[in-house]
Design an enzyme around this catalytic site. Structure first.
Site, PDB file in Angstrom:
ATOM      1  N   TYR A 118       1.839   9.187  -2.031  1.00 12.62           N
ATOM      2  CA  TYR A 118       2.520   7.892  -1.881  1.00 12.62           C
ATOM      3  C   TYR A 118       3.800   7.930  -2.699  1.00 12.62           C
ATOM      4  O   TYR A 118       3.824   8.458  -3.820  1.00 12.62           O
ATOM      5  CB  TYR A 118       1.644   6.737  -2.384  1.00 12.62           C
ATOM      6  CG  TYR A 118       2.388   5.423  -2.443  1.00 12.62           C
ATOM      7  CD1 TYR A 118       2.429   4.576  -1.345  1.00 12.62           C
ATOM      8  CD2 TYR A 118       3.077   5.038  -3.595  1.00 12.62           C
ATOM      9  CE1 TYR A 118       3.133   3.385  -1.381  1.00 12.62           C
ATOM     10  CE2 TYR A 118       3.786   3.850  -3.637  1.00 12.62           C
ATOM     11  CZ  TYR A 118       3.807   3.027  -2.531  1.00 12.62           C
ATOM     12  OH  TYR A 118       4.512   1.854  -2.571  1.00 12.62           O
ATOM     13  N   GLU A 206       9.712   2.868   1.154  1.00 14.81           N
ATOM     14  CA  GLU A 206       8.299   3.195   0.920  1.00 14.81           C
ATOM     15  C   GLU A 206       7.872   4.242   1.934  1.00 14.81           C
ATOM     16  O   GLU A 206       7.966   4.024   3.142  1.00 14.81           O
ATOM     17  CB  GLU A 206       7.426   1.948   1.040  1.00 14.81           C
ATOM     18  CG  GLU A 206       5.964   2.226   0.697  1.00 14.81           C
ATOM     19  CD  GLU A 206       5.117   0.975   0.777  1.00 14.81           C
ATOM     20  OE1 GLU A 206       4.429   0.656  -0.209  1.00 14.81           O
ATOM     21  OE2 GLU A 206       5.154   0.304   1.832  1.00 14.81           O
TER      22      GLU A 206
END
Length: 396
Positions: A118, A206
């Site tokens: 992530y 993101e």
């Protein structure tokens, strides 16, 4: 401004961030041809068919499927296009899928096991620095990682004057447990990603997941990109990426009148000039026992036209039981705003809910007289306390 995944990847690619080969498709036939072209360019044997809407959680809702043949690409595209995709971010109404992204498959045999990470870049408002958040737990909701395994969530704060430094990129790759080619690829990836965030004037990048392939390449398998609306004048090539079909029609209408509007789920509509005063007004509504139904900033030059537009937008919400207008007369005189309120009220016609008007500043007393003698169902107030008391009385 939110943009689609495929548009975000187009931006990332211009800054050297590695992304899978992909094409957008509007029909199953276009999806088939896109997959065929991707196969000829990359030798891909599998493809991802991904719904393009402004919401996360698409995979869980059935909006992302893996195809192992060209016919499966066509079949999956046919099932996704036109569907009403419901995710935790769309709400129960869901969103209609009008386009799909066809991408090369990135899972294939190789020397090492693939991995998922992530990574996001955003502004830390507490420190005033841009921050890279990252974790070895890619593919999961970052909120879950932060709650259950906070030790696996790392942060790297970047000085805006210098940008990301080489040792910071290396530290990120090290904390992700990489070595060799994968380590070097991640260093390049992180540096390019931060450069994309900084130079595109993004408010959020993101990537979940950042994917390590079996031959140790680092790729942005997904991309959520939010662009700063206030910087779009510097990026006309990004402004054309706006997809109005993905936005709230009421917010689009407000934008046409230069009103800053955000819909909430309360019962008291508010119309204010100035973002700070709007926040304070929402607090007052909550404190008085109501719930704000919206954030609406009419700006520093409120007049009859903007007030009327604000009324019409607020009144579209059936949950609104009262409207609080809170204007500070600095640039604009309060009596002119009061005249605008009365004129807008009469233009719209019958308004079946009470309207509370609190005007403070230049010519506030004259404005109160205008409101009180208008003969309309409008309640005037001078202080925030008075306004709060009237909200409490009328809502409860």
């Amino acid at each position: 401004m939110n943009i689609h995944e495929f548009q975000g990847k187009q931006i990332l690619k211009t800054f050297g961030v590695a992304v899978p080969a992909g094409e957008i498709a509007l029909t199953p036939g276009e999806a088939y041809e896109a997959a065929r072209r991707i196969a000829s360019e990359t030798r891909a044997e599998t493809w991802a068919v991904k719904a393009q809407i402004h919401a996360g959680g698409r995979g869980k809702g059935g909006g992302v499927k893996i195809a192992r043949s060209l016919e499966e690409v066509k079949e999956h595209a046919g099932s996704i296009l036109g569907m009403n995709l419901i995710t935790h971010q769309t709400g129960p109404k869901g969103k209609k899928v009008n386009k799909v992204l066809i991408e090369q498959g990135i899972y294939y045999p190789g020397e090492t096991e693939p991995g998922e990470f992530y990574m996001s870049v955003l502004l830390n408002r507490e420190s005033g620095k841009n921050t890279i958040m990252y974790s070895t737990e890619g593919g999961m909701d970052i909120e879950t990682v932060a709650e259950k395994t906070p030790e696996l969530l790392f942060r790297e704060e970047i000085e805006t004057a210098t940008g990301i430094l080489p040792f910071q990129a290396r530290r990120i790759a090290f904390n992700l447990g990489l070595e060799g080619k994968a380590f070097r690829e991640m260093v390049k990836f992180v540096s390019a990603l931060y450069r994309a965030y900084d130079q595109s004037d993004a408010s959020l990048l993101e990537i979940n997941p950042v994917f390590k392939t079996s031959d140790n390449r680092i790729i942005a398998a997904d991309a959520k990109v939010n662009l700063d609306d206030n910087a779009l004048f510097r990026h006309p090539e990004y402004e054309v990426m706006r997809d109005l079909s993905e936005e709230d029609p009421v917010e689009i209408e407000a934008g046409k009148h230069n009103l800053n509007f955000i819909k909430l789920d309360g019962n008291v509509g508010c119309m204010v000039n100035g973002a700070g005063l709007a926040m304070a007004t929402m607090d007052i509504i909550k404190h008085s026992g109501g719930k704000p139904a919206n954030f609406l900033d009419v700006g520093g030059t409120a007049n009859a036209r903007t007030v009327e537009a604000g009324f019409r937008i607020i009144l579209q919400d059936p949950n609104v039981k009262a409207i609080l207008i809170n204007i500070f007369g600095g640039i604009v005189r309060c009596d002119r705003v009061a005249e605008g309120v009365v004129e807008a009220y009469r233009t719209i016609g019958q308004i079946d809910i009470p309207v509370i008007v609190r005007l403070q500043g230049t010519n506030a007393e004259e404005a109160k007289v205008l409101i009180d003698h208008s003969g309309l169902r409008v309640h005037s107030a001078i202080t925030l306390g008075e306004a709060a008391e009237k909200v409490r009385e009328l809502v409860n």
